[in-house]
Design a protein around this motif. Sequence first.
Motif, PDB file in Angstrom:
ATOM      1  N   ARG A  28       1.011  -1.167  -0.041  1.00 31.88           N
ATOM      2  CA  ARG A  28      -0.012  -0.142   0.033  1.00 31.88           C
ATOM      3  C   ARG A  28       0.782   1.283   0.034  1.00 31.88           C
ATOM      4  NH1 ARG A  28      -5.235   1.857   1.684  1.00 31.88           N
ATOM      5  NH2 ARG A  28      -4.828   3.947   2.347  1.00 31.88           N
ATOM      6  N   ILE A  92      11.232   0.764  -2.983  1.00 29.97           N
ATOM      7  CA  ILE A  92      10.260   1.533  -2.245  1.00 29.97           C
ATOM      8  C   ILE A  92       9.761   2.940  -2.631  1.00 29.97           C
ATOM      9  CG2 ILE A  92       9.474   2.292   0.095  1.00 29.97           C
ATOM     10  CD1 ILE A  92      10.848  -0.328   0.867  1.00 29.97           C
ATOM     11  N   VAL A  93      10.880   3.701  -2.898  1.00 25.96           N
ATOM     12  CA  VAL A  93      10.607   5.407  -3.016  1.00 25.96           C
ATOM     13  C   VAL A  93      10.648   5.522  -4.570  1.00 25.96           C
ATOM     14  CG1 VAL A  93      11.619   5.848  -0.787  1.00 25.96           C
ATOM     15  CG2 VAL A  93      13.089   5.829  -2.879  1.00 25.96           C
ATOM     16  N   GLU A 112      11.547   2.719   8.503  1.00 23.57           N
ATOM     17  CA  GLU A 112       9.978   2.424   8.333  1.00 23.57           C
ATOM     18  C   GLU A 112       9.784   1.075   7.774  1.00 23.57           C
ATOM     19  OE1 GLU A 112       7.902   5.519   7.108  1.00 23.57           O
ATOM     20  OE2 GLU A 112       6.121   4.697   6.932  1.00 23.57           O
ATOM     21  N   ASN A 115      10.392  -1.261  10.481  1.00 23.78           N
ATOM     22  CA  ASN A 115       9.298  -0.950  11.616  1.00 23.78           C
ATOM     23  C   ASN A 115       7.962  -1.839  11.148  1.00 23.78           C
ATOM     24  OD1 ASN A 115       7.491   1.953  12.725  1.00 23.78           O
ATOM     25  ND2 ASN A 115       8.234   0.121  13.896  1.00 23.78           N
ATOM     26  N   ASN A 119       7.113  -5.094  13.467  1.00 20.71           N
ATOM     27  CA  ASN A 119       5.773  -4.959  14.469  1.00 20.71           C
ATOM     28  C   ASN A 119       4.867  -6.010  13.964  1.00 20.71           C
ATOM     29  OD1 ASN A 119       6.931  -2.605  15.423  1.00 20.71           O
ATOM     30  ND2 ASN A 119       5.466  -1.118  14.987  1.00 20.71           N
ATOM     31  N   LEU A 137      10.946   2.540  19.787  1.00 20.63           N
ATOM     32  CA  LEU A 137      10.961   2.914  18.549  1.00 20.63           C
ATOM     33  C   LEU A 137      12.156   2.240  17.819  1.00 20.63           C
ATOM     34  CD1 LEU A 137      10.313   6.694  18.642  1.00 20.63           C
ATOM     35  CD2 LEU A 137       8.910   5.069  17.921  1.00 20.63           C
TER      36      LEU A 137
ATOM     37  N   GLY B  59      -4.520   3.170   5.781  1.00 18.30           N
ATOM     38  CA  GLY B  59      -2.909   3.193   5.443  1.00 18.30           C
ATOM     39  C   GLY B  59      -2.159   2.963   6.674  1.00 18.30           C
ATOM     40  N   ARG B  60      -0.889   3.528   6.510  1.00 16.33           N
ATOM     41  CA  ARG B  60       0.074   3.162   7.340  1.00 16.33           C
ATOM     42  C   ARG B  60      -0.168   3.663   8.779  1.00 16.33           C
ATOM     43  NH1 ARG B  60       3.885   1.083   9.907  1.00 16.33           N
ATOM     44  NH2 ARG B  60       5.953   2.132   9.918  1.00 16.33           N
ATOM     45  N   ALA B  75       5.614   3.109  16.205  1.00 18.06           N
ATOM     46  CA  ALA B  75       6.068   2.966  14.860  1.00 18.06           C
ATOM     47  C   ALA B  75       6.337   4.632  14.452  1.00 18.06           C
ATOM     48  CB  ALA B  75       4.665   2.678  13.897  1.00 18.06           C
ATOM     49  N   VAL B  76       7.559   4.454  13.409  1.00 24.69           N
ATOM     50  CA  VAL B  76       7.739   5.653  12.746  1.00 24.69           C
ATOM     51  C   VAL B  76       7.461   5.684  11.645  1.00 24.69           C
ATOM     52  CG1 VAL B  76       9.876   6.218  14.309  1.00 24.69           C
ATOM     53  CG2 VAL B  76      10.182   4.777  12.215  1.00 24.69           C
ATOM     54  N   ILE B  77       6.785   6.846  10.996  1.00 20.25           N
ATOM     55  CA  ILE B  77       6.483   6.719   9.613  1.00 20.25           C
ATOM     56  C   ILE B  77       7.027   8.023   8.785  1.00 20.25           C
ATOM     57  CG2 ILE B  77       4.322   7.090   8.360  1.00 20.25           C
ATOM     58  CD1 ILE B  77       2.708   5.829  10.654  1.00 20.25           C
ATOM     59  N   SER B  78       7.400   7.881   7.588  1.00 19.11           N
ATOM     60  CA  SER B  78       8.222   9.042   6.928  1.00 19.11           C
ATOM     61  C   SER B  78       7.444   9.647   5.768  1.00 19.11           C
ATOM     62  CB  SER B  78       9.724   8.325   6.718  1.00 19.11           C
ATOM     63  OG  SER B  78      10.104   9.403   5.830  1.00 19.11           O
ATOM     64  N   HIS B  80       9.037  10.162   3.380  1.00 18.87           N
ATOM     65  CA  HIS B  80       9.819   9.737   2.161  1.00 18.87           C
ATOM     66  C   HIS B  80       9.028   8.560   1.418  1.00 18.87           C
ATOM     67  CE1 HIS B  80      12.905  12.580   2.583  1.00 18.87           C
ATOM     68  NE2 HIS B  80      13.312  11.847   3.803  1.00 18.87           N
ATOM     69  N   VAL B  81       8.499   7.892   2.476  1.00 20.84           N
ATOM     70  CA  VAL B  81       7.827   6.489   1.899  1.00 20.84           C
ATOM     71  C   VAL B  81       6.457   6.592   1.741  1.00 20.84           C
ATOM     72  CG1 VAL B  81       7.890   3.831   2.272  1.00 20.84           C
ATOM     73  CG2 VAL B  81       9.828   5.439   3.395  1.00 20.84           C
ATOM     74  N   ASN B  82       5.751   7.451   2.558  1.00 22.84           N
ATOM     75  CA  ASN B  82       4.481   7.502   2.574  1.00 22.84           C
ATOM     76  C   ASN B  82       3.708   8.538   1.845  1.00 22.84           C
ATOM     77  OD1 ASN B  82       3.717   4.960   4.264  1.00 22.84           O
ATOM     78  ND2 ASN B  82       5.196   5.834   5.182  1.00 22.84           N
ATOM     79  N   ASP B  84       0.149   9.226   1.922  1.00 23.88           N
ATOM     80  CA  ASP B  84      -0.964   9.453   2.167  1.00 23.88           C
ATOM     81  C   ASP B  84      -1.086   9.543   3.743  1.00 23.88           C
ATOM     82  OD1 ASP B  84      -0.300   7.025   2.724  1.00 23.88           O
ATOM     83  OD2 ASP B  84      -2.059   6.002   1.912  1.00 23.88           O
ATOM     84  N   VAL B 104       5.668   9.866  14.695  1.00 23.54           N
ATOM     85  CA  VAL B 104       5.986   8.766  15.712  1.00 23.54           C
ATOM     86  C   VAL B 104       4.607   8.557  16.083  1.00 23.54           C
ATOM     87  CG1 VAL B 104       7.277   8.137  17.645  1.00 23.54           C
ATOM     88  CG2 VAL B 104       8.174   9.785  15.934  1.00 23.54           C
ATOM     89  N   VAL B 105       4.490   7.042  15.995  1.00 23.47           N
ATOM     90  CA  VAL B 105       2.992   6.566  16.897  1.00 23.47           C
ATOM     91  C   VAL B 105       3.380   5.649  18.019  1.00 23.47           C
ATOM     92  CG1 VAL B 105       0.987   5.082  16.566  1.00 23.47           C
ATOM     93  CG2 VAL B 105       1.744   6.737  14.423  1.00 23.47           C
TER      94      VAL B 105
END
Lengths: 213, 659
Positions: A28, A92-93, A112, A115, A119, A137, B59-60, B75-78, B80-82, B84, B104-105
């Motif tokens: 996704r 990915i990117v 990420e 992660n 997770n 984290l 989504g993420r 979780a970390v969400i960037s 760069h990668v996401n 949405d 950061v979640v």
Amino acid sequence: MLFDELERDAVTEMLNVAVSRSAAALSRMVGKPVAMSVPDVRAVSRAEALGTITGNRNTSLIAVGEQFSGPFSGRALLVFPEARSLHLVQAIVGEHLSLEEIADLEEDAMIEVGNVILNNCLSGIANMLGCRIEATLPHCFQGGGEQIFKRTIRDGDSGVILCTSIAFSIRDRDIGGFIILLMDLNAISNLRSAVARSVDGVRRGLPDPRNAP
Amino acid sequence: MTDTTARTVMDELDMGVVIVDDGRRIALWNTWMVRHSGISRRTAVGVDLFALLPAMAGGRVELAVRDALDTGLSAVISHHVNHDLFPLLRGDGMTDERVAQSIVVRPTRTRRGVGCLIQIYDQTAAVERERKLRAQRSARYHAVVDAARDCFITVDEDGAIWGMNPATEERFGCTAAAMQGQPITRLLPQLRDLPLLGDPLVAIRAIGAGGKEFDAEISMGSWLNNGVRHFTLFIRDVTERNMAAENLRRTERIQALGALTGGVAHEFNNLLMVIRANAELVLGTVEGEAAARAAEIVQAADRGRILTDGLLSFARRQPLNPVRVPLDTAVEDIQRLAAPLLGVAVDIAVAPIPAGTVAMADRTQLQNALLNLLINARDAMPDGGRITITAGPEPEPEQCHIAVTDTGTGMTPEVLEKACEPFFTTKDQGRGTGLGLSMVAGFARQSGGDFLLSSRPGAGTTATIRLRSATADAPTDDGNGDDTPAPTLPPPAASGDRGRRPGARRGTGHAGPWRPPRRRRRPWAGRPGISGGRGFRPAGDRHHAAPRHERGGPGVRGATDVSPAGSGADVGLSRVRHDPAGRGAPGGHPAQALHPRRSGTGHGHRPAATARRRGRIVMVHGSEAVSRSVLGLTLIGRAPIGSPPSASATGSVPQFRAP
């Protein structure tokens, strides 16, 4: 032998479900199909784990690690040879970025991706054990295998190391890495009994990962 | 810290803070979130986060929230990668761009139990800064690499391609986008052995776009990027450089060969002359068997002389006497001279020669050279054909050319390359020494011009001599060499010529400005009973020699190659000079003397003269010297125009410039 064959299959299956969910999440994120599989899980010594991830070559690796605690504690690592990790990040990117740009994004993207995968593995284990765990984290480590292990899985650590390879397929790229799970003895014995309990559940079949949210 | 204080701090933060409870309902929505999302706190609080922002559902962030609530994971969400993440706008009054966010979640506790803390950092400024830095950093790199004509390819340590410059795309006929991630061996299969990666310099034969091969010199640089080794390959096409180096090597080889042969030939020539002179002296004093043997010595010495002349010519150590040579008359002469040699099957045509095309060259040597070319052309056309002679001024000022084209078998590039090397011949053993073209080339260069061959298998050959044009005040070969000595090129090796000029002058009194001595001539001339008694005419006696010219040259047909006249008697030489149009040039009679091995073809006498003929042998020598010199030729090595035909004719006509 730590696990008998059936138990090992059960753990493998559990991790496969976990990485399938990771694949769905990554897919996704990337907007492209992502496939991931975990062929087998083995309990190994630290030295064996080290030999496995380095391939007995002095290659540079990149690892994403999380520490977890709760009813059982330990550490989870996702390890890639660094050259492969760049391919993974590029996959990915997107292909439109240059090498330098990808190298700049590498750490962010790897954290990420790691992660997401870790997770899912941890939540799979937690579900199986029917408990909550707290995870930190993720952190990123770079360097040789020994350097990474020094900071993550120490010599004196008691516990069992579960090691598995993980194969990605993103945008027609096949990228291989490893998942290393260090669990304390308490966690392992809990896991064994949980596995035993859920073997029936495994046989009935876990929820289809494609239906997972 | 009271709740109020905590909420105040939250609202002061320069980042987004959202807390959801175990039902994913928003418990905290700080001021930063209000400002950037445009959603008021009143609207947000108490609402399911993913009902409020349906675009984020599935989504993420939702997965991370679920993991945090259900399992306790972080979780970390960037960004760069996401793509949405939270729909936030910068709202700074200047732009309405979206906030680049890293999130950061993590699990937390609320009053109602388990909750999830979401922290949102604005990375827009950092992203912009990174972009600028990157652009600055790569601007110089791209300015160099994209403009470079050499190929630049970046690969990682596994040999996967990461990038290439436009020159690479052009050279290999591919696109960077298509090749990204592909193994380098798709472009350079020789790099299959990865140890090659990292070698500072690799030279391979590479195949570029359209299957075109080229010599590639690959220098490699290696660098570390975040601990990963990469290699940059600089690929340079060195085909031309290698060819130039090869040409240089060949030139040096020929020069060395020339220096060697020239030196040896010169000394050897002197010895031959002593042998010959003495043999002639003996010949004048003995009878019978002994005389025949002496005659054979004389003949052998003559043949040796022919060879050394060829070598000297190649080595550019022939003395030259450059004069004004109108090319139209020169061609006319050579056409007449050569006609008997060429046979009936060969047509000869002369393209109109612009009047006033006058070369500055040694007339005799030029005729030798042309005759060599004509004979080569003939031999390249065993089944007959056409020879075309063209001449005229060159585009370059002060230059003119004369060219001989045949419709013969042509040469392969390999043969063409070696054609001007001495002793290279494609003719049968014994049919040529391989000196012809090397002499022509040597003559052309020594005259300040050059010599070009262009040929293609099956498509004939064009041999072009380029010469300096004569200036108006240049000496004219008016047939009176005694009165108007032409300026001469000095002999390159003066040491070998010590004391010889006087001898030459003594010989005829009009040997030209200088010539190697003809000492064999007339050392006996004054002796009664030698020349007269045997009825031979001294070589210098051109009045007697002349009638022989009328005989034409049936014997010369057998001659194959032509060497400079130097070996002939001075009388012949001077005769040429005295006959500007060369009209006195005959075929001569003595093919057998000149080319003994060919004499069996029925064109003349056996050279190994018997006692019965011995008197005549000297005559033959004398007339041979005359006729040969008049022709301005002796018979020497064969150049290799007549190479076997080959089917591999290519589009372009290869050329070879004599080094």
